[in-house]
Design a protein around this motif. Sequence first.
Motif, PDB file in Angstrom:
ATOM      1  N   ASP A 276      -8.576   2.410   9.902  1.00  0.00           N
ATOM      2  CA  ASP A 276      -8.208   3.762   9.496  1.00  0.00           C
ATOM      3  C   ASP A 276      -6.837   4.136  10.070  1.00  0.00           C
ATOM      4  O   ASP A 276      -5.955   4.628   9.358  1.00  0.00           O
ATOM      5  CB  ASP A 276      -9.297   4.734   9.992  1.00  0.00           C
ATOM      6  N   ALA A 277      -6.650   3.880  11.360  1.00  0.00           N
ATOM      7  CA  ALA A 277      -5.378   4.218  12.007  1.00  0.00           C
ATOM      8  C   ALA A 277      -4.245   3.365  11.443  1.00  0.00           C
ATOM      9  O   ALA A 277      -3.144   3.863  11.180  1.00  0.00           O
ATOM     10  CB  ALA A 277      -5.493   4.010  13.519  1.00  0.00           C
ATOM     11  N   ALA A 278      -4.507   2.080  11.221  1.00  0.00           N
ATOM     12  CA  ALA A 278      -3.464   1.185  10.711  1.00  0.00           C
ATOM     13  C   ALA A 278      -3.019   1.623   9.310  1.00  0.00           C
ATOM     14  O   ALA A 278      -1.827   1.663   9.013  1.00  0.00           O
ATOM     15  CB  ALA A 278      -3.963  -0.255  10.694  1.00  0.00           C
ATOM     16  N   LEU A 279      -3.992   1.986   8.462  1.00  0.00           N
ATOM     17  CA  LEU A 279      -3.643   2.412   7.103  1.00  0.00           C
ATOM     18  C   LEU A 279      -2.864   3.717   7.105  1.00  0.00           C
ATOM     19  O   LEU A 279      -2.059   3.988   6.217  1.00  0.00           O
ATOM     20  CB  LEU A 279      -4.909   2.572   6.251  1.00  0.00           C
ATOM     21  N   GLU A 280      -3.121   4.534   8.130  1.00  0.00           N
ATOM     22  CA  GLU A 280      -2.376   5.787   8.258  1.00  0.00           C
ATOM     23  C   GLU A 280      -0.924   5.500   8.648  1.00  0.00           C
ATOM     24  O   GLU A 280      -0.002   6.139   8.147  1.00  0.00           O
ATOM     25  CB  GLU A 280      -3.090   6.629   9.327  1.00  0.00           C
ATOM     26  N   LEU A 281      -0.733   4.529   9.532  1.00  0.00           N
ATOM     27  CA  LEU A 281       0.605   4.254  10.063  1.00  0.00           C
ATOM     28  C   LEU A 281       1.486   3.432   9.127  1.00  0.00           C
ATOM     29  O   LEU A 281       2.690   3.713   8.982  1.00  0.00           O
ATOM     30  CB  LEU A 281       0.480   3.487  11.395  1.00  0.00           C
ATOM     31  N   VAL A 282       0.892   2.403   8.524  1.00  0.00           N
ATOM     32  CA  VAL A 282       1.689   1.369   7.843  1.00  0.00           C
ATOM     33  C   VAL A 282       2.694   1.887   6.811  1.00  0.00           C
ATOM     34  O   VAL A 282       3.855   1.449   6.806  1.00  0.00           O
ATOM     35  CB  VAL A 282       0.766   0.283   7.232  1.00  0.00           C
ATOM     36  N   PRO A 283       2.328   2.842   5.933  1.00  0.00           N
ATOM     37  CA  PRO A 283       3.310   3.258   4.922  1.00  0.00           C
ATOM     38  C   PRO A 283       4.598   3.812   5.530  1.00  0.00           C
ATOM     39  O   PRO A 283       5.644   3.780   4.891  1.00  0.00           O
ATOM     40  CB  PRO A 283       2.567   4.345   4.134  1.00  0.00           C
ATOM     41  N   HIS A 284       4.516   4.289   6.778  1.00  0.00           N
ATOM     42  CA  HIS A 284       5.686   4.936   7.397  1.00  0.00           C
ATOM     43  C   HIS A 284       6.512   4.010   8.283  1.00  0.00           C
ATOM     44  O   HIS A 284       7.500   4.444   8.861  1.00  0.00           O
ATOM     45  CB  HIS A 284       5.215   6.148   8.221  1.00  0.00           C
TER      46      HIS A 284
END
Length: 382
Positions: A276-284
């Motif tokens: 969940d945290a990784a998917l939140e961060l990756v696009p940015h």
Amino acid sequence: MDKFSFLKPALDARAQQGRLRNLQPLLPLPQSRVLWQGRSLVNLSSNDFLGLSEHPLLATRAQEYLTRFGAGSRASRLVTGELPAFAELESRLATFKGKPAAAIFNSGFQANVTLPLLFAGANDLILMDKLIHHSLIQGALLAKAQVQRFRHNDLNHLEQLLSQANQKSYPRILLCTESVFSMDGDLADLPALQALADRYNAILLVDEAHATGVMGEQGQGLAQGADLVMGTFGKALGCFGAYLACPQLVKQHLINFGGGFIYSTALPPQVLGAIDAALELVPHLHAERAHLQAISAQLRQGAQGLGWDVGASQSQIIPLMAGSEDRALALMEHLREQGFWVSAIRPPTVEAGKSRLRVALNALITAEVVRDFLQALQGFRG
Ligand SMILES: *Cc1c(COP(=O)(O)O)cnc(C)c1O
């Protein structure tokens, strides 16, 4: 009589070839370093391409999920293991990958042994790139289909096999490739592969284990146009698990017929928290991706300048082609002396004569470290 003595000859043969595999304990240290035999080395063989395994948001989100939901998931997803987070993550993944649906798997290996037999059976054909990952080869064997390998990234060879297959009229053809190849770091021509797949009515499955998080404007990978896309969370996403992005109908089929999806305990809550945290961060993480590209180009050009063959690498995975196994091992030891951990890759993982050091860079590595590495490489006499 020792029941297992029949295992000895193969191991003895391996040992005689100097190819016996051994596990090496490595303690992770911050900033992509490892503690090995009391020394701190720079880890240049990690698949944690964005450094997310060290990111505090992954750790805190994982802890949060662990505290709220417990250490284990208690059952497979179809029984009682379907934590609400699954549906939410899969919906975000589908959007991220530009596909109607997505399904989370426990690992990339598990996904790849589960998927081929959903699309190809005994009367069908599976075509795979020569350098495809071992897990997909295993999956193809389980499918009991005809399997043919086309020369690495050779579209002419592939088309030849497809047109031969056409004459034999297989009911279905599954075509498998990787978008970024795991040992060579080169890329497949995905638009051309999809066009060929469409022309011959084949299904294209692309493995984005090494592209997810790294390639594409938002880190979404390179395979938006492909029929089926799988990838993993254990590499650039810094945690664990895997996904398939696909049409709704395929997801329905997977949930009903995919053994590796159905008969395995669901990922534990803390792993879902980290995803969940990784998917939140990756696009940015644009700066991290740009930096990774820059140091990869720096290392490729620097190594080539010193006379090293880096193959057709166009990514953060850069092979230093050593040729013989002895030369690869000598280089590995030299670099270790100089403070760098880089794994030598030898047969049977790669073909004989193609032994190499597989450098895998990540966004925590600085340009100075790459410069020092090139200096160490220059000092190698072998
Ligand atoms: C690592 C890898 C896998 C396996 O994924 P895991 O989640 O580690 O099991 C599959 N395919 C490729 C190309 C890989 O590099």
